[in-house]
Design an enzyme around this catalytic site. Structure first.
Site, mmCIF file in Angstrom:
data_model
loop_
_atom_site.group_PDB
_atom_site.id
_atom_site.type_symbol
_atom_site.label_atom_id
_atom_site.label_comp_id
_atom_site.label_asym_id
_atom_site.label_seq_id
_atom_site.Cartn_x
_atom_site.Cartn_y
_atom_site.Cartn_z
ATOM 1 N N LYS A 70 0.735 -1.236 -0.177
ATOM 2 C CA LYS A 70 -0.005 -0.079 0.013
ATOM 3 C C LYS A 70 0.738 1.242 -0.107
ATOM 4 O O LYS A 70 2.114 1.214 0.547
ATOM 5 C CB LYS A 70 -0.636 0.177 1.375
ATOM 6 C CG LYS A 70 -2.113 -1.033 1.470
ATOM 7 C CD LYS A 70 -2.730 -0.686 2.869
ATOM 8 C CE LYS A 70 -3.974 -1.572 2.699
ATOM 9 N NZ LYS A 70 -4.799 -1.773 1.734
ATOM 10 N N ARG B 72 -10.163 -11.266 3.239
ATOM 11 C CA ARG B 72 -11.042 -12.397 2.690
ATOM 12 C C ARG B 72 -10.380 -13.864 2.852
ATOM 13 O O ARG B 72 -10.946 -14.820 3.330
ATOM 14 C CB ARG B 72 -11.549 -12.304 1.290
ATOM 15 C CG ARG B 72 -10.476 -12.230 0.321
ATOM 16 C CD ARG B 72 -10.925 -11.582 -0.876
ATOM 17 N NE ARG B 72 -11.042 -10.097 -0.990
ATOM 18 C CZ ARG B 72 -11.272 -9.307 -1.890
ATOM 19 N NH1 ARG B 72 -11.762 -9.816 -2.878
ATOM 20 N NH2 ARG B 72 -11.364 -7.871 -1.652
#
Ligand code: BES
Ligand code: MN
Ligand code: ZN
Length: 500
Positions: A270, A345
């Site tokens: 990121k 997830r």
């Protein structure tokens, strides 16, 4: 903060400050009554105060033990809701903070919101607005919080007492979640965080057991282990159990919380500003789950609830999982990883498939899952998705209603079967990313593949953290989800709603 109830005359209240919330309809009459009892300061106050919802006014009357009064506008009577009461109490807390008062009284307003809920909302608003995170401050930490809130109402006001007490318990749980989110990442490695969970369970009265890496390996939680590969710290998997004797359900409600203690994105790294710089909040779902257990246990909600918290950081360390890796998950599904930043997830999927062994009556997960959620709904409203079945509309109606009452608002996203096609993979059963379109929904569809049914997914990426001060939420972790889940579960436990 302690909360108590009194029905003493206002003149006899021995507190540093009395907060008086008033609607526009009530202001004139109430100030006249106050002037009769406590002196002409209140007559003069009525020149400057009409009850509008942006008004606060401090009054120093003569004939009273309390040092000062604070009038707080509630706006028009018809517009008063639990949330507007929270915000009014928060404005009062903001005015009060610099005074350094120790004890306050809050007069119970006469509004259309029932007394019980009104007292809950006022206590929540005041306490949550007074929250400050000071654990790492070496200076400026002298902040003295209010020690005691006295709810002032009529005699025999048992309903108000229960609401005020519930407000305190819920606010304390929200602050517990905020504390965990605001904690520095190196102080909340998966193992340290699990120790906190154990302490919380012991105090509130629910079971906590923590699996270490070897148990996670035995259980073949491939998603959690893959995300953990780049990390120096081992993962944990925490199991929470709250099973009161008077539970109304035999099959548990399951809550799953995303416990990414820091999300660098992994090799799909990121950028820092406005992205990685607040990723210590990526365990906000886990914080909401543990704090909800704290609240329901303290409130003795008669429901059997299980909780699962997979925890790891997500880093680009030496052996980190890479785009192209195919991971075999807990339930045997193979997943092609195309972006290591879609790690939430991966860990949630294993927890959800493990939840199936409990044959739950309903499973919910809370997760700071997607940037798309923030773009779609912003910082105050979470996204909810649920299994499309005959009960799903009622389920979403109840979640939205719990959101409005609690102040943790949610909005439903479509959850049609066709969205799952975006996860089709050339080499494995599924990909872990579904492309730019409908990113929050494809993330939800990924989770649904592994989850027991019925299933509710709550994406709190936006509201879990606030970069700017909002009503009763300072910058940082918000504790979003605690009030929503507590209110929703209270509703499920209430006799009228247990028709099945
Ligand atoms: N933790 C992030 C989601 C997030 C973003 C939370 C902003 C709070 C604020 C999550 O792990 C993530 O990185 N999601 C990716 C998924 C993508 C790679 C499919 C995202 O949303 O960009
Ligand atoms: Mn990520
Ligand atoms: Zn994440």
């Amino acid at each position: 903060m302690k909360v108590s109830i009194t029905s003493l005359d206002l003149t006899d209240l021995d507190v540093d400050l009395v907060i008086v919330p008033l609607t526009e309809q009530q202001a004139t009459e109430s100030l006249n009554t106050l002037a009769d009892d406590l002196g002409p300061a209140f007559t003069r106050a009525s020149d400057d105060f009409s009850g509008k919802d942006d008004q606060t006014l401090i009054v120093y009357p003569e004939n009273t033990r309390a040092r000062r009064f604070l009038l707080v506008g509630l706006g028009m009577a018809d517009d008063v809701t639990m949330e507007s009461l929270r915000e009014a109490a928060a404005r009062a807390a903001d005015v009060t903070a610099p005074m350094g008062v120790e004890t306050i009284a809050l007069t119970t307003p006469r509004v259309s919101v029932d007394l019980d809920s009104a007292c809950q909302a006022l206590v929540e608003g005041f306490m949550l607005a007074s929250y400050k995170y000071l654990d790492y401050k070496t200076t400026g930490g002298e902040h003295r919080p209010v020690e005691r809130i006295v709810m002032h109402g009529d005699k025999n006001d048992t309903v108000g007492r229960r609401g005020a007490e519930r407000g305190r318990i819920v606010a304390e749980a929200v602050m517990l979640a905020r504390d965990l989110v605001n904690k520095s990442p190196h102080d909340k490695t998966p193992t340290l965080l699990a120790r906190e969970f154990e302490k919380i369970g012991k105090k509130a009265g629910f079971e906590v057991s923590v699996w270490d890496k070897s148990v996670i390996e035995e259980e073949k939680m491939g998603g959690l282990l893959a995300v953990n590969k780049g990390s120096v710290d081992p993962p944990t998997f925490t199991v929470l159990e709250y099973k009161p004797e008077n539970a109304v359900n035999d099959r548990p409600i399951v809550l799953v919380g995303k416990g990414i203690v820091f999300d660098t994105g992994g090799l799909s790294l990121k950028p820092t500003k406005d992205s990685m710089d607040h990723m210590k909040a990526d365990m906000g779902g886990a914080a909401a789950v543990i704090a909800t257990f704290d609240a329901i246990a303290r409130l003795s909600v008669p429901l059997y609830v299980m909780g699962f918290i997979p925890a790891t950081d997500n880093r680009p360390g030496g052996n980190a999982y890479v785009p192209g890796d195919v991971v075999t998950m807990h339930d045997g599904t193979t997943v092609e990883v195309l972006n290591t930043d879609a790690e939430g997830r991966m860990v949630l999927a294993d927890a959800l498939s493990y939840a199936k062994t409990y044959n739950p009556m309903l499973t919910l997960d809370v997760a700071t899952l997607t940037g798309s959620q923030v773009i779609a709904l912003g910082g105050r409203v979470a996204a909810v998705m649920t299994t499309p079945d005959s009960d799903s509309v009622a389920r979403l109606d109840e979640l939205e209603a719990a959101g409005l009452r609690s102040g943790d608002m949610v909005a439903r996203l479509p959850f049609h079967a066709f969205y799952k096609k975006q996860l089709d993979s050339e080499v494995a059963d599924m990909k872990n990313v579904g492309g730019r379109e409908a990113g929050s929904i494809t993330a939800g569809k990924f989770l649904e593949h592994f989850a027991p049914t019925p299933f509710v997914h709550i994406d709190i990426a936006g509201p879990g953290w606030t970069p700017k001060k909002m009503p009763y939420r300072p910058i940082g972790g918000t504790g979003f989800g605690v009030r929503l889940l507590t209110e929703y579960l209270r509703g499920l436990a209430a006799p009228k709603k247990t028709k099945k």
